[in-house]
Design an enzyme around this catalytic site. Structure first.
Site, PDB file in Angstrom:
ATOM      1  NE  ARG A  50      -3.036   0.034   3.355  1.00  0.00           N
ATOM      2  CZ  ARG A  50      -2.421   0.722   4.458  1.00  0.00           C
ATOM      3  NH1 ARG A  50      -2.073   1.818   4.456  1.00  0.00           N
ATOM      4  NH2 ARG A  50      -2.265  -0.222   5.325  1.00  0.00           N
ATOM      5  CE1 TYR A 102     -16.661   9.413 -16.209  1.00  0.00           C
ATOM      6  CE2 TYR A 102     -16.535   9.679 -13.892  1.00  0.00           C
ATOM      7  CZ  TYR A 102     -16.683   8.946 -15.146  1.00  0.00           C
ATOM      8  OH  TYR A 102     -17.010   7.531 -14.739  1.00  0.00           O
ATOM      9  CG  ASP A 174     -10.260  14.340 -16.227  1.00  0.00           C
ATOM     10  OD1 ASP A 174      -9.852  13.731 -17.212  1.00  0.00           O
ATOM     11  OD2 ASP A 174     -11.500  14.024 -15.971  1.00  0.00           O
ATOM     12  CE  LYS A 199     -13.003   5.869 -18.567  1.00  0.00           C
ATOM     13  NZ  LYS A 199     -13.315   6.994 -17.911  1.00  0.00           N
TER      14      LYS A 199
END
Ligand SMILES: *Cc1c(COP(=O)(O)O)cnc(C)c1O
Length: 375
Positions: A50, A102, A174, A199
């Site tokens: 992590r 978005y 973005d 994407k």
């Protein structure tokens, strides 16, 4: 050697041969824990997955180079990246968000951020005067999405960054739709680039992920990294590896995505059943001049608005055979989606709008499919 071009960086950086074996493809390190010294000394720089792992570090290096930043963080999804950044702001911080964006970002700033005392304001990011006016009040962050989802609005990254900085705001872009192969926001003045690597980076509709690339390794970058490591929305090593694999073909894929999109947009723009094509590569697009200045090419996302309203849009989407009706974007296969149907009880997209992700099929087959569906 002169500075490598982005297409070369995408193939090489983070994909260096494995030092131990010479393997040309990078190894996947699945270890959750790493041997340390008796007092917790990090012998090879790692401690617990992590907190960081070698496969993620390769991807972070690739993203940093591609965007021209100082450092990058990778997350379990694009939404996790956005949340970690926005929730690192102090209570009382005011953030300007784009009117067209978005839908997950909209839910975040309408439903979740106010609960934490972060104050969202919505502004039309294509309207420079409106952004300047909004920045007259204290502004902690300016959030830009260009081209935007789903209307494909273009905003001027350089100009908005200057306005944001004059107001003391951190400017975030973005860059999911464009990718650094087409648009490099940090070079235009932005402070942080955000990606849904789900994407185009992944590129095959099979791996979720998100990233932030910081222009400077500053206090905010440190704060977000700490939040990621403690709250734990980290990218799994196998996902990092798949995304890194996507990087290697990103340049080639974007070239073909753009060339297919140009042909598809040209066909759609000349079709009488199509009222409007929202693709910044068309000279008639209101943001075309800005896009031509700040992008290397115009990308493969577009939306169309059909004559005949909702019924015509649904009928057309239902007749397509090569395009798949599905959400998401940036994969090899072309996708189409009636956004109003999936935006919940209060859809914002026009009822006659279909969002299109132009894939890597033969453009003539895509055009033939659209032609039969429109007739
Ligand atoms: C998909 C997407 C996101 C969210 O990313 P996830 O990986 O789905 O969490 C954010 N911004 C844009 C522009 C997107 O297309």
């Amino acid at each position: 050697m002169s500075e490598l071009r982005p297409g070369t960086v995408a193939v090489h950086v983070g994909n260096e041969c494995d030092a131990d074996t010479g393997a040309v493809a990078p190894p996947i390190h699945l270890a959750t824990t790493f041997r340390h010294g008796p007092a917790g000394e990090r012998l090879a720089g790692y401690e617990y997955q992590r907190e960081g792992n070698p496969t993620n570090d390769r991807l972070r290096e690739a993203l940093t180079s591609l965007e021209g930043g100082a450092c990058a963080l990778t997350f379990a999804s694009g939404m996790a990246a956005m949340s970690a950044l926005l929730e690192s702001l102090p209570a009382g911080a005011r953030v300007l968000f784009p009117d067209d964006c978005y839908s997950g970002l909209r839910m975040l700033f309408l439903e979740f951020l106010p609960e934490r005392g972060i104050l969202p304001d919505v502004v039309d990011m294509t309207d420079v005067a409106a952004v300047r006016a909004a920045c007259a009040r204290p502004t902690a962050m300016l959030w830009i999405e260009t081209p935007s989802n789903p209307r494909m609005q273009v905003s001027d990254i350089a100009e908005l960054s200057a306005i944001g900085h004059a107001a003391g705001a951190v400017v975030v872009v973005d860059n999911t739709f464009a990718t650094p192969l087409l648009q490099r926001p940090l070079a235009l003045g932005a402070d942080i680039v955000m990606h849904s690597t789900t994407k185009y980076f992944g590129g095959h509709s099979d791996v979720l992920g998100g990233a932030l690339v910081f222009a400077r390794n500053d206090a905010l970058a440190g704060k977000v990294a700490h939040r990621l490591h403690v709250t734990g929305a980290v990218l799994a090593p196998f996902s990092a590896w798949l995304t890194l694999r996507g990087c290697r073909s990103l340049g080639a894929r974007m070239t073909m995505h753009c060339s297919n999109a140009r042909k598809v947009a040209g066909f759609l723009a000349s079709h009488p059943a199509v009222e409007r094509v929202n693709w910044p590569g068309l000279p008639t697009h209101p943001g075309h001049a800005i896009a031509a200045r700040q992008m290397r090419d115009f990308g493969a996302m577009m939306s169309i608005e059909l004559q005949g309203g909702r019924d015509a849009a649904l009928a057309m989407a239902g007749r397509l055979r090569v395009f798949t009706n599905a959400t998401s974007l940036g994969g090899c296969e072309s996708l189409i989606e009636h956004r109003a149907s999936v935006e919940g009880p209060n859809p914002r997209s026009p009822q006659n709008l279909l969002r299109v992700s132009v894939g890597l099929e033969d453009a003539d087959d895509l055009i033939a499919d659209l032609a039969q569906a429109l007739s």
